[in-house]
Design a protein around this motif. Structure first.
Motif, PDB file in Angstrom:
ATOM      1  N   ILE A  51       0.680  -0.685  -0.089  1.00  0.00           N
ATOM      2  CA  ILE A  51       0.157  -0.043   0.031  1.00  0.00           C
ATOM      3  C   ILE A  51       0.659   0.784  -0.235  1.00  0.00           C
ATOM      4  O   ILE A  51       0.355   2.564  -0.706  1.00  0.00           O
ATOM      5  CB  ILE A  51      -1.245   0.065   1.366  1.00  0.00           C
ATOM      6  CG1 ILE A  51      -1.486  -0.887   1.111  1.00  0.00           C
ATOM      7  CG2 ILE A  51      -1.782   1.342   1.294  1.00  0.00           C
ATOM      8  CD1 ILE A  51      -2.805  -1.402   2.661  1.00  0.00           C
ATOM      9  N   SER A  52       1.928   1.273   0.742  1.00  0.00           N
ATOM     10  CA  SER A  52       2.946   2.285   0.737  1.00  0.00           C
ATOM     11  C   SER A  52       3.010   2.517  -0.656  1.00  0.00           C
ATOM     12  O   SER A  52       3.371   2.379  -1.456  1.00  0.00           O
ATOM     13  CB  SER A  52       3.872   2.078   1.735  1.00  0.00           C
ATOM     14  OG  SER A  52       4.294   0.751   1.046  1.00  0.00           O
ATOM     15  N   GLY A  53       3.443   4.513  -0.850  1.00  0.00           N
ATOM     16  CA  GLY A  53       3.973   4.729  -2.100  1.00  0.00           C
ATOM     17  C   GLY A  53       2.691   4.634  -3.506  1.00  0.00           C
ATOM     18  O   GLY A  53       2.735   5.542  -4.458  1.00  0.00           O
ATOM     19  N   THR A  54       1.142   4.633  -2.920  1.00  0.00           N
ATOM     20  CA  THR A  54       0.365   4.381  -3.601  1.00  0.00           C
ATOM     21  C   THR A  54      -0.922   5.568  -3.118  1.00  0.00           C
ATOM     22  O   THR A  54      -0.625   5.743  -1.841  1.00  0.00           O
ATOM     23  CB  THR A  54      -0.171   2.684  -3.842  1.00  0.00           C
ATOM     24  OG1 THR A  54      -1.032   2.517  -2.805  1.00  0.00           O
ATOM     25  CG2 THR A  54       0.477   2.061  -4.490  1.00  0.00           C
ATOM     26  N   SER A  55      -2.015   5.406  -3.637  1.00  0.00           N
ATOM     27  CA  SER A  55      -2.583   6.535  -3.097  1.00  0.00           C
ATOM     28  C   SER A  55      -3.796   5.799  -1.666  1.00  0.00           C
ATOM     29  O   SER A  55      -4.721   6.721  -1.492  1.00  0.00           O
ATOM     30  CB  SER A  55      -3.760   7.098  -4.302  1.00  0.00           C
ATOM     31  OG  SER A  55      -4.393   5.392  -4.666  1.00  0.00           O
ATOM     32  N   LYS A  99       2.252  -0.570  11.879  1.00  0.00           N
ATOM     33  CA  LYS A  99       2.816  -1.294  11.693  1.00  0.00           C
ATOM     34  C   LYS A  99       2.699  -2.186   9.582  1.00  0.00           C
ATOM     35  O   LYS A  99       3.771  -2.062   9.215  1.00  0.00           O
ATOM     36  CB  LYS A  99       3.321  -2.836  11.635  1.00  0.00           C
ATOM     37  CG  LYS A  99       3.487  -2.160  13.534  1.00  0.00           C
ATOM     38  CD  LYS A  99       3.674  -3.652  14.755  1.00  0.00           C
ATOM     39  CE  LYS A  99       4.204  -3.486  15.988  1.00  0.00           C
ATOM     40  NZ  LYS A  99       5.159  -4.407  16.638  1.00  0.00           N
ATOM     41  N   MET A 100       1.394  -2.322   9.672  1.00  0.00           N
ATOM     42  CA  MET A 100       1.267  -3.409   8.137  1.00  0.00           C
ATOM     43  C   MET A 100       1.527  -1.735   6.981  1.00  0.00           C
ATOM     44  O   MET A 100       0.545  -1.044   7.672  1.00  0.00           O
ATOM     45  CB  MET A 100      -0.182  -4.033   8.301  1.00  0.00           C
ATOM     46  CG  MET A 100       0.503  -5.141   9.266  1.00  0.00           C
ATOM     47  SD  MET A 100      -1.798  -6.040   9.353  1.00  0.00           S
ATOM     48  CE  MET A 100      -1.319  -6.608   7.550  1.00  0.00           C
ATOM     49  N   ASP A 101       1.585  -2.742   6.318  1.00  0.00           N
ATOM     50  CA  ASP A 101       1.842  -1.680   5.297  1.00  0.00           C
ATOM     51  C   ASP A 101       1.967  -2.459   3.560  1.00  0.00           C
ATOM     52  O   ASP A 101       1.480  -1.530   2.272  1.00  0.00           O
ATOM     53  CB  ASP A 101       3.273  -0.998   4.776  1.00  0.00           C
ATOM     54  CG  ASP A 101       4.242  -1.947   4.439  1.00  0.00           C
ATOM     55  OD1 ASP A 101       3.764  -3.161   5.212  1.00  0.00           O
ATOM     56  OD2 ASP A 101       5.396  -1.694   3.737  1.00  0.00           O
TER      57      ASP A 101
END
Length: 596
Positions: free
Chosen positions: A391-395, A407-409
């Motif tokens: 998910i990180s780095g996306t909208s 913690k969860m990405d």
């Protein structure tokens, strides 16, 4: 040629006859045949000599003719040019005669008025002579003569100034000099006639098809100064109607089918011409003056015509694969051009929105139906193997699933789940510009329809089985194993948690478009609408879990190979445990269900 000595061939014949008379002996020696042939030969020679002379005459005549043409050509050209000058002078003389005729008529009218009002004006004339001032009658005549000259020379600006000043003087004299009432009435009639002539000249100038904008504005200002406001408004709208038609005709050759670029240019031209018409109106009447109903009605008519073209374009382009995003961008550009009229107090955005919205909703629903078919293809070809979706780095970085324990990405999604999330993000990015036509709720409804379609595909994945016994119809791979079924549930749960973040892209579009007013009024209602759709989506997800449980129980109860057989073996194990009371041993069905 008259001075040239000419000797006829028959003269030779005479000479020959004379010679023949002097020699009679020679003649007598000729035979009768020779005597007949000799005259014929002499006549032929004479004719040949005569033809030769005629040819010489013809050649000399042609030479003389060419010399005359060359010598007189310059004179002909000079006379032709002089004729053009004479023609121009005749036209000027004709105009001058017309002007003089009008002046003579004015003079005749003035003389008759002088005869009628001589008794009442004598005292004024005497006073004027004592003060060495021109009489009112003479001054009026001078004014009329000056107006005639100005109108004949089409000097409309000077004529307008004279009429304006003379109108003030006429009203003043009518209030002060009662004994000049009869003459002033005639004078007022003459002034009114000149005013009508000036009005006609200004009307012809403003109505000319090739009038320049500056000349048009000057003519319309003159009509307004003469009190012809309605005529000025009519001519103003007529000019801009014609101007818009010409602009659209010039734009037409660059039209390739119904390409989006053409429609954007069409909207730009329409609203640009409306803006120019509004500026011309403000120049005539000032910024504080309200627009006339005719101008507003014309602007709405042009907006309605534009909306018809846009609807045709949207319907045609939506039938093409991937054509709706182009239609959305075209509509967005049209609304943007329309909003530029707001500072000029011409509000047409709401009218354009109402006209375009029905066809856009129809196209949006068609697009959603096509995407639902694509979603079914995703689910049909899925192997239901879970993988990490970062998910990180996306909208979606602000999603609630990415904040579990801080913690969860990432989340776990199957192949079809990844494609479905990407598809929903693309759908929001492509359709979110439609918030300018107040279709944010329709976009949310489309998202919910896509989610419902995906949930339906997941139900098929749970229930359907591949018939390996010989069914020729290709069917969806069945999630026969429990791990695949659990993958379906995990994918469904992850998509439900990602849905709010995807839907919030609509709010982000409002903010990035600097439409704070729209966000202020529609934001609360949109959030409420999002909450309603979230409840519906969660309910659909819960129904999927219920469906899985029901399907699981039915599968256990109906599967003798994997259910009851294993349960019987386990039951035997229970029987060999004497420490376990017999009353606590579960039933066969429950044991099978528990083990599965």
């Amino acid at each position: 040629m008259s001075s040239r000595s000419f000797r006829s061939p028959f003269d030779d014949l005479d000479d020959d006859d004379a010679d023949a008379g002097s020699e009679p002996e020679a003649v007598s020696d000729l035979s009768s045949d020779e005597y007949e042939d000799e005259p014929q030969s002499m006549t032929g020679k004479g004719i040949k000599r005569l033809c030769s002379e005629l040819i010489e005459l013809k050649s000399a005549s042609e030479d003389d003719f060419l010399q005359n043409v060359y010598s007189n050509y310059q004179t002909f050209v000079r006379v032709f040019k002089d004729l053009g000058v004479v023609d121009s002078e005749l036209m000027n003389l004709k105009q001058h005669i017309t002007t003089q005729r009008k002046l003579v008529q004015v003079l005749e009218n003035n003389i008759s008025l002088d005869i009628e009002s001589v008794g009442s004006v004598d005292s004024e004339v005497e006073e004027a002579e004592d003060l060495d001032l021109p009489s009112p009658r003479a001054r009026m005549n001078d004014v009329l003569e000056k107006l005639d000259v100005l109108l004949s020379e089409r000097q409309v600006d000077e004529a307008l100034l004279v009429l304006e000043s003379e109108g003030v003087n006429l009203r003043r004299m009518q209030m002060e000099d009662d004994h000049l009432s009869s003459y002033l009435t005639t004078y007022a009639s003459e002034i009114s006639d000149r005013r009508a002539r000036l009005t006609e000249q200004l009307t012809l100038l403003a109505d000319h098809p090739r009038v320049a904008p500056s000349e048009l504005q000057k003519a319309l200002s003159g009509l307004c100064a003469l009190g012809e406001d309605k005529r000025a408004n009519f001519l103003l709208l007529k000019y801009y109607r014609s101007y818009l038609a010409n602009r659209l005709y010039e734009l037409q050759p660059s039209k390739h089918s119904l390409h989006g670029t053409y429609m954007m240019e069409l909207a730009k031209v329409v609203f640009s011409v409306i803006s120019q018409a509004a500026r011309s109106f403000v120049l005539l009447y000032g910024e504080a003056s309200p627009y006339t109903s005719d101008l507003i009605q014309w602007a709405r008519e042009e907006t309605e015509a534009l909306s018809c073209n846009l609807c045709k374009f949207v319907k045609s382009i939506s039938e093409m694969s991937g054509g709706l995003p182009l239609a959305v961008e075209t509509v967005k550009a049209a609304i943007s051009f329309c909003s530029l009229l707001n500072p000029q107090r011409i509000i047409l955005q709401s009218d354009l929105t109402k006209l375009i919205r029905p066809c856009m909703e129809e196209a949006l629903q068609m697009h959603v139906d096509q995407l639902c078919k694509v979603i079914n293809i995703f689910a049909t070809t899925d192997t239901w193997v879970l993988g990490k979706y970062f998910i990180s780095g996306t909208s979606l970085a602000s999603s609630s699933i990415g904040r579990i324990d801080g913690k969860m990405d990432h989340c776990l999604l199957s192949g079809s789940g990844r494609k479905f999330v990407t598809l929903m993000q693309t759908f929001v990015d492509d359709m979110s510009p439609l918030v300018v036509v107040q279709m944010e709720c329709s976009i949310l409804e489309g998202l919910a329809d896509l989610f419902s379609g995906y949930i339906g595909a997941l139900e098929k994945a749970i229930s359907e089985r591949t018939n390996a016994a010989g069914n020729d119809i290709p069917r969806m791979d069945s999630a026969l194993e429990l791990l695949q079924q659990l993958s379906i549930l995990v994918t469904s749960s992850a998509v439900v948690q990602l849905f709010p973040s995807i839907a919030c892209g609509i709010f982000n579009r409002m903010r990035t478009s600097n439409n704070e007013l729209l966000l202020k009024y529609l934001g609360p209602s949109l959030e409420k609408e999002l909450d309603i759709w979230m409840l519906s989506i969660e309910e659909a997800s819960n129904q999927l879990r219920d469906y899985f449980c029901q399907h699981f129980v039915r599968a256990v109860m109906s599967d003798e190979e994997y259910g009851w057989k294993a349960t019987l073996e386990t039951y035997v194990d229970f029987q060999h445990k004497p420490s376990l009371p017999p009353d606590l041993i579960p039933s066969f069905a429950f044991q099978a269900f528990f083990l599965r």
